[in-house]
Design a protein around this motif. Structure first.
Motif, mmCIF file in Angstrom:
data_model
loop_
_atom_site.group_PDB
_atom_site.id
_atom_site.type_symbol
_atom_site.label_atom_id
_atom_site.label_comp_id
_atom_site.label_asym_id
_atom_site.label_seq_id
_atom_site.Cartn_x
_atom_site.Cartn_y
_atom_site.Cartn_z
ATOM 1 N N ALA A 6 -1.168 4.082 15.104
ATOM 2 C CA ALA A 6 -2.450 3.417 15.294
ATOM 3 C C ALA A 6 -2.250 1.908 15.447
ATOM 4 O O ALA A 6 -3.023 1.242 16.140
ATOM 5 C CB ALA A 6 -3.383 3.713 14.129
ATOM 6 N N ASP A 7 -1.217 1.364 14.802
ATOM 7 C CA ASP A 7 -0.955 -0.067 14.880
ATOM 8 C C ASP A 7 -0.345 -0.475 16.211
ATOM 9 O O ASP A 7 -0.442 -1.634 16.607
ATOM 10 C CB ASP A 7 -0.033 -0.507 13.745
ATOM 11 C CG ASP A 7 -0.723 -0.420 12.394
ATOM 12 O OD1 ASP A 7 -1.970 -0.368 12.370
ATOM 13 O OD2 ASP A 7 -0.015 -0.411 11.369
ATOM 14 N N LYS A 43 0.749 10.798 7.484
ATOM 15 C CA LYS A 43 -0.138 9.659 7.342
ATOM 16 C C LYS A 43 0.548 8.372 7.778
ATOM 17 O O LYS A 43 -0.050 7.533 8.458
ATOM 18 C CB LYS A 43 -0.616 9.518 5.899
ATOM 19 C CG LYS A 43 -1.593 10.602 5.470
ATOM 20 C CD LYS A 43 -1.954 10.454 4.017
ATOM 21 C CE LYS A 43 -2.843 11.597 3.539
ATOM 22 N NZ LYS A 43 -3.127 11.498 2.100
ATOM 23 N N VAL A 44 1.808 8.219 7.383
ATOM 24 C CA VAL A 44 2.543 7.008 7.736
ATOM 25 C C VAL A 44 2.751 6.926 9.239
ATOM 26 O O VAL A 44 2.537 5.880 9.853
ATOM 27 C CB VAL A 44 3.895 6.960 6.988
ATOM 28 C CG1 VAL A 44 4.790 5.856 7.522
ATOM 29 C CG2 VAL A 44 3.668 6.766 5.500
ATOM 30 N N LYS A 89 -0.477 6.057 10.888
ATOM 31 C CA LYS A 89 -0.779 4.642 10.667
ATOM 32 C C LYS A 89 0.052 3.770 11.592
ATOM 33 O O LYS A 89 -0.454 2.842 12.208
ATOM 34 C CB LYS A 89 -0.512 4.291 9.197
ATOM 35 C CG LYS A 89 -0.571 2.833 8.858
ATOM 36 C CD LYS A 89 -1.924 2.472 8.364
ATOM 37 C CE LYS A 89 -1.852 1.052 7.815
ATOM 38 N NZ LYS A 89 -2.868 0.227 8.356
ATOM 39 N N LEU A 90 1.346 4.081 11.704
ATOM 40 C CA LEU A 90 2.207 3.298 12.575
ATOM 41 C C LEU A 90 1.804 3.439 14.037
ATOM 42 O O LEU A 90 1.828 2.479 14.792
ATOM 43 C CB LEU A 90 3.671 3.705 12.381
ATOM 44 C CG LEU A 90 4.290 3.335 11.039
ATOM 45 C CD1 LEU A 90 5.694 3.904 10.935
ATOM 46 C CD2 LEU A 90 4.325 1.830 10.863
ATOM 47 N N GLN A 147 0.833 -1.209 0.000
ATOM 48 C CA GLN A 147 0.000 0.000 0.000
ATOM 49 C C GLN A 147 0.869 1.260 0.000
ATOM 50 O O GLN A 147 0.589 2.210 -0.740
ATOM 51 C CB GLN A 147 -0.922 0.012 1.213
ATOM 52 C CG GLN A 147 -1.983 -1.061 1.167
ATOM 53 C CD GLN A 147 -2.816 -1.078 2.441
ATOM 54 O OE1 GLN A 147 -2.462 -0.452 3.418
ATOM 55 N NE2 GLN A 147 -3.924 -1.814 2.397
ATOM 56 N N LEU A 148 1.911 1.268 0.799
ATOM 57 C CA LEU A 148 2.786 2.441 0.853
ATOM 58 C C LEU A 148 3.534 2.648 -0.467
ATOM 59 O O LEU A 148 3.713 3.784 -0.916
ATOM 60 C CB LEU A 148 3.786 2.304 2.006
ATOM 61 C CG LEU A 148 3.189 2.336 3.410
ATOM 62 C CD1 LEU A 148 4.257 2.048 4.446
ATOM 63 C CD2 LEU A 148 2.541 3.678 3.669
ATOM 64 N N LYS A 206 1.097 4.136 -2.963
ATOM 65 C CA LYS A 206 0.886 5.565 -2.693
ATOM 66 C C LYS A 206 2.072 6.390 -3.163
ATOM 67 O O LYS A 206 1.907 7.456 -3.750
ATOM 68 C CB LYS A 206 0.669 5.792 -1.195
ATOM 69 C CG LYS A 206 -0.679 5.366 -0.700
ATOM 70 C CD LYS A 206 -0.813 5.647 0.782
ATOM 71 C CE LYS A 206 -2.117 5.149 1.339
ATOM 72 N NZ LYS A 206 -2.222 5.383 2.793
#
Length: 182
Positions: free
Chosen positions: A146-147, A139-140, A143-144, A101-102, A105
């Motif tokens: 959030a994980d 965003k990255v 995302k990190l 996905q990354l 993008k």
């Protein structure tokens, strides 16, 4: 008349006549240590130390190298010596299962940046690239983060607690003669 490097080394290194006893001690010092490969100079230091202990006198490492060259073809041994680790060069790429996905993008952003740079001058495109890179980084990181699972904070002595009757918020008894455990 010009001297070669071997002749210079021979003239600066003292020539030692090796006796049978010294040869035996040299072979004993060589046990388990090969003076070829990546660690040859470290092994030679160990060999010279072992030999010095056995003979009770110092022998320079260059004299040992010279004597070993008379007995063995060290250059050939160096060529056939394998490395203890893989030394092949490979192109690096991220695993698709984790980063597909990354990567997609990033490719889309590069395509957009290419189109924008064709239409506008360099200064405008670089500022937009920086802003899109910053957005991408935000965003990255989001995302990190959030994980990563959230941990509940540990309670320490003196920390404020949400409980109304916790020991950190209740005052100590004043009329009691009992000792308070801390």
């Amino acid at each position: 008349m010009t001297m070669s490097s071997k002749e210079k080394n021979a003239s600066t290194t003292p020539t030692i006549e090796w006796s049978v006893e010294e040869d035996i001690q040299l072979f004993s010092a060589l046990e388990g240590l090969k003076p070829v490969g990546v660690n040859k100079h470290f092994y030679m230091a160990c060999i010279a130390e072992r030999l010095a202990k056995a003979l009770n006198r110092e022998i320079p490492a260059e004299a040992i190298w010279e004597h070993l060259r008379t007995m063995y073809n060290l250059d050939m041994l160096e060529e056939i010596q394998t490395l203890p680790f893989p030394n092949e060069q490979k192109d690096f790429c991220l695993p698709d299962s984790e980063f597909s996905q990354l990567i997609a993008k990033k490719k889309m952003e590069e395509k957009l940046d290419d189109k924008k740079s064709d239409n506008k001058d360099k200064t405008n495109s670089t500022s937009k690239i920086l802003s899109t890179q910053k957005d991408f980084e935000k965003k990255v990181t989001a995302k990190l983060q959030a994980d990563i699972p959230k941990r509940t904070p540990k309670r320490t002595r003196g920390s404020v607690s949400l409980e109304s009757n916790s020991p950190s918020t209740t005052p100590p008894p004043t009329s009691s003669n009992k000792r308070r455990r801390i």
